[in-house]
Design an enzyme around this catalytic site. Structure first.
Site, PDB file in Angstrom:
ATOM      1  CB  SER A 154      58.222  33.088 -26.932  1.00  0.00           C
ATOM      2  OG  SER A 154      57.133  32.235 -27.123  1.00  0.00           O
ATOM      3  CG  ASP A 319      52.233  38.297 -26.394  1.00  0.00           C
ATOM      4  OD1 ASP A 319      51.442  37.418 -26.786  1.00  0.00           O
ATOM      5  OD2 ASP A 319      53.388  38.055 -26.002  1.00  0.00           O
ATOM      6  CG  HIS A 352      54.019  35.712 -28.846  1.00  0.00           C
ATOM      7  ND1 HIS A 352      54.334  35.881 -27.518  1.00  0.00           N
ATOM      8  CD2 HIS A 352      54.729  34.633 -29.252  1.00  0.00           C
ATOM      9  CE1 HIS A 352      55.183  34.926 -27.144  1.00  0.00           C
ATOM     10  NE2 HIS A 352      55.443  34.173 -28.172  1.00  0.00           N
TER      11      HIS A 352
END
Lengths: 379, 196
Positions: A154, A319, A352
């Site tokens: 991320s 995601d 995610h």
């Protein structure tokens, strides 16, 4: 092969820097501290160091646990340890709390030497590039000229990518996981809702809530709730909560009635109890601002032409925060520059958040990649 | 590393030192490993299977996990000197689409595939059964293959679509076939280009 193990008891360290740090925003930190942890041993020629960069709410506490808090296990403990994909028998792994954070590195809750009170809202804007610059100074102190790898998921993946652009010769490998080369308008929109929740909380007090002896808890709770929705997938939510009702029937109330409501409220409340609102604001802005192609007229291949590292790029099928297409953008830009790059698109239902989970295929890919990195053995 | 396949050597002969190669359906990366070791190529593999992705990474190969049925969108025109597809064409639905894409992103394409008109396969059909052989190892009910064609069919397809056959080799159980490839070869290996 031995069973994967925990790195065991760990303890954070603090490094003080007295050389001013010029920030991308034009701001300046005269002096600052970085809190970090290390796992494994640095080898004689200092070639086995791996930097793990954290995401929005992460910290330097990547692996292991504290002697006085055995339940406080590092956020990527399933990845880092003896016999784990980032094997600490081979690598010297470093986790750093980013500047502007609220886990010990200099941030809004720290004392501003100029005023003698906490920075609060006066803490300067920090960017991904600033974090990387500060991490490079820590590497200097530790005597690490080149990292065997810089790894992150991320926002951490963005730092790994930025490392390869800011210090091309100091990164041999970069693992960019569940990341994006920039946020989409939708991503920024969610961040803005989260920020507005905090900024419009009456307890925010223009960022000086500490002086007022309060925290903008309501704002933080809402920020976390909206963020959490984007970390999960529709499928994952359907499977975990569905339309389950806590009372087994509709009671016509605004209390947490559906299980998903209860879950989000719990996550929000928990987060508001430990995370700093100003850090949240700063960090979401750092996400929004990240766009290495911006100064190249949006041309990502041109922006990545400086990179020299070998890359592993990983995305997750469900995601929708940083979807596989954003990883494709990175891969294609690297390909354009004839860089070494491998790309795995992991089939996962967890959205995610998948990058934090212990999925066999995902970890298998990471193991395969980290295993092939050559470092000189310990003496 | 897996056993060197007989078609690798023939493919390697068509590839120059330091050229750029895309291998579609690269398996465990053996061909690219071989081409990197013997030709110093800059190679990228494309694989959909997670275990093959892992194996390729361990093999030191650049591998990209992409579903070939979605085409090669995102790859730049003419970026690769060679685009190779070894024993995968028969497992892809959009045959013309993938061949077009291969010749868009590459200057040359190399494809190998099992020849359904191989005499032993013909014999199997005459005996009333779908062929099962070294190059067609699956039963009709579990085969990953979705396109069943012959060397002659493939030549016809190329002609219909303006694809130039620059070289063609037939193999019978690993040995080069000199004549009547559509009858005597179990495998066809083609080097393709575009008219200029």
């Amino acid at each position: 092969m031995t069973q994967p193990q925990s790195v065991g008891v760990v303890a954070p360290r603090t490094q003080r820097f007295t050389e001013p740090l010029l920030l991308k925003s034009g701001g300046r930190l005269e002096e600052y501290e970085l809190v970090y942890e290390t796992y494994g041993e640095l080898n004689a020629d200092r070639s086995n160091a791996v930097l793990v960069c954290h995401a929005l709410s992460g910290s330097h506490h990547v692996a292991g646990y504290y002697a006085d808090a055995p339940d406080n296990i590092g956020w990527w403990d399933n990845l880092v340890g003896p016999g784990k994909p980032l094997d600490t028998r081979k690598f010297f792994v470093i986790g750093v709390n980013n500047l502007g954070g609220c886990y010990g590195s200099t941030g809004p809750t720290s004392i501003d030497p100029a005023t003698g009170t906490s920075y609060g809202a006066n803490f300067p804007f920090v960017t991904v590039e600033d974090w990387v610059a500060s991490q490079a100074r820590l590497a200097d102190v530790l005597g690490i000229q080149q990292f065997a790898a810089v790894v992150g998921g991320s926002l951490g993946g963005m730092q790994a990518l930025s490392w390869t652009l800011q210090y091309p010769n100091r990164v041999a490998n970069a693992a960019v996981i569940a990341a994006a080369p920039k946020l989409s308008a939708e991503n920024i929109a969610f961040n803005e809702v989260a920020r507005q929740a905090i900024l419009t909380d009456p307890d925010y007090h223009d960022g000086d809530y500490t002086a007022h002896g309060v925290v903008p808890e309501r704002g933080l709770r809402l920020a976390r709730m909206v963020g959490h929705i984007t970390y999960l997938s529709d499928d994952a939510m359907a499977e975990k909560f569905g339309r389950s009702l806590r009372h087994g029937k509709q009671v016509f109330s605004y209390e947490a009635e559906f299980e998903i409501e209860s879950y989000l409220r719990y996550q929000g409340k928990k987060f508001a109890g430990y995370f700093d609102a100003n850090t949240y604001l700063l960090t979401t802005k750092a996400l929004d601002y990240f766009d290495p192609a911006f100064e190249y007229g949006g041309n990502l291949p041109a922006a990545l032409s400086r990179a020299q590292a070998d890359f592993l790029v990983v995305s997750f099928s469900t995601d929708w925060r940083f979807p596989p297409e954003r990883s494709h953008d990175i891969v294609q830009a690297l390909l354009h520059n004839r860089r070494s790059v491998s790309y795995a698109e992991i089939d996962s239902a967890a959205g995610h958040d998948s990058f934090l989970l212990n999925d066999a295929i995902y970890h298998g890919v990471l193991s395969a990649y980290f295993d092939r990195i050559k470092v000189t053995a310990h003496v | 590393m897996s056993k060197l396949r007989y078609d690798f050597q023939a493919i390697a002969e068509w590839i120059g030192e330091g050229e750029t190669v895309l291998d579609l359906g690269c398996g465990d990366g053996s061909l690219l490993r071989h081409l990197a070791d013997t030709r110093g190529v800059l190679g990228y593999g494309v694989e959909a299977d997670p275990d093959n992705v892992k194996a390729s990474i361990r093999n030191g190969i650049n591998v990209l996990q992409i579903d070939l049925e979605r085409g090669l969108a995102g790859f730049e025109d003419g970026f690769f000197d060679h685009v190779v597809m070894s024993f995968s064409l028969q497992a892809i639905h959009n045959t013309i689409g993938i061949l077009t894409e291969m010749l868009r992103v590459g200057h040359e394409a190399v494809v190998s595939f099992p020849n359904f008109a191989y005499w032993r396969h013909r014999q199997a059909i005459l005996n009333g059964h779908m062929p099962v052989s070294e190059n067609l190892p699956h039963q009709w009910y579990n085969t990953p293959n979705v396109r069943f064609f012959t060397i002659a069919d493939f030549e016809h397809l190329c002609e219909m679509n303006g694809i130039v056959i620059r070289d063609a080799i037939g193999f019978d159980e690993g040995v080069r076939v000199r004549e009547e490839p559509n009858f005597l070869a179990s495998v066809g290996l083609f080097r393709l280009g575009r008219e200029h």
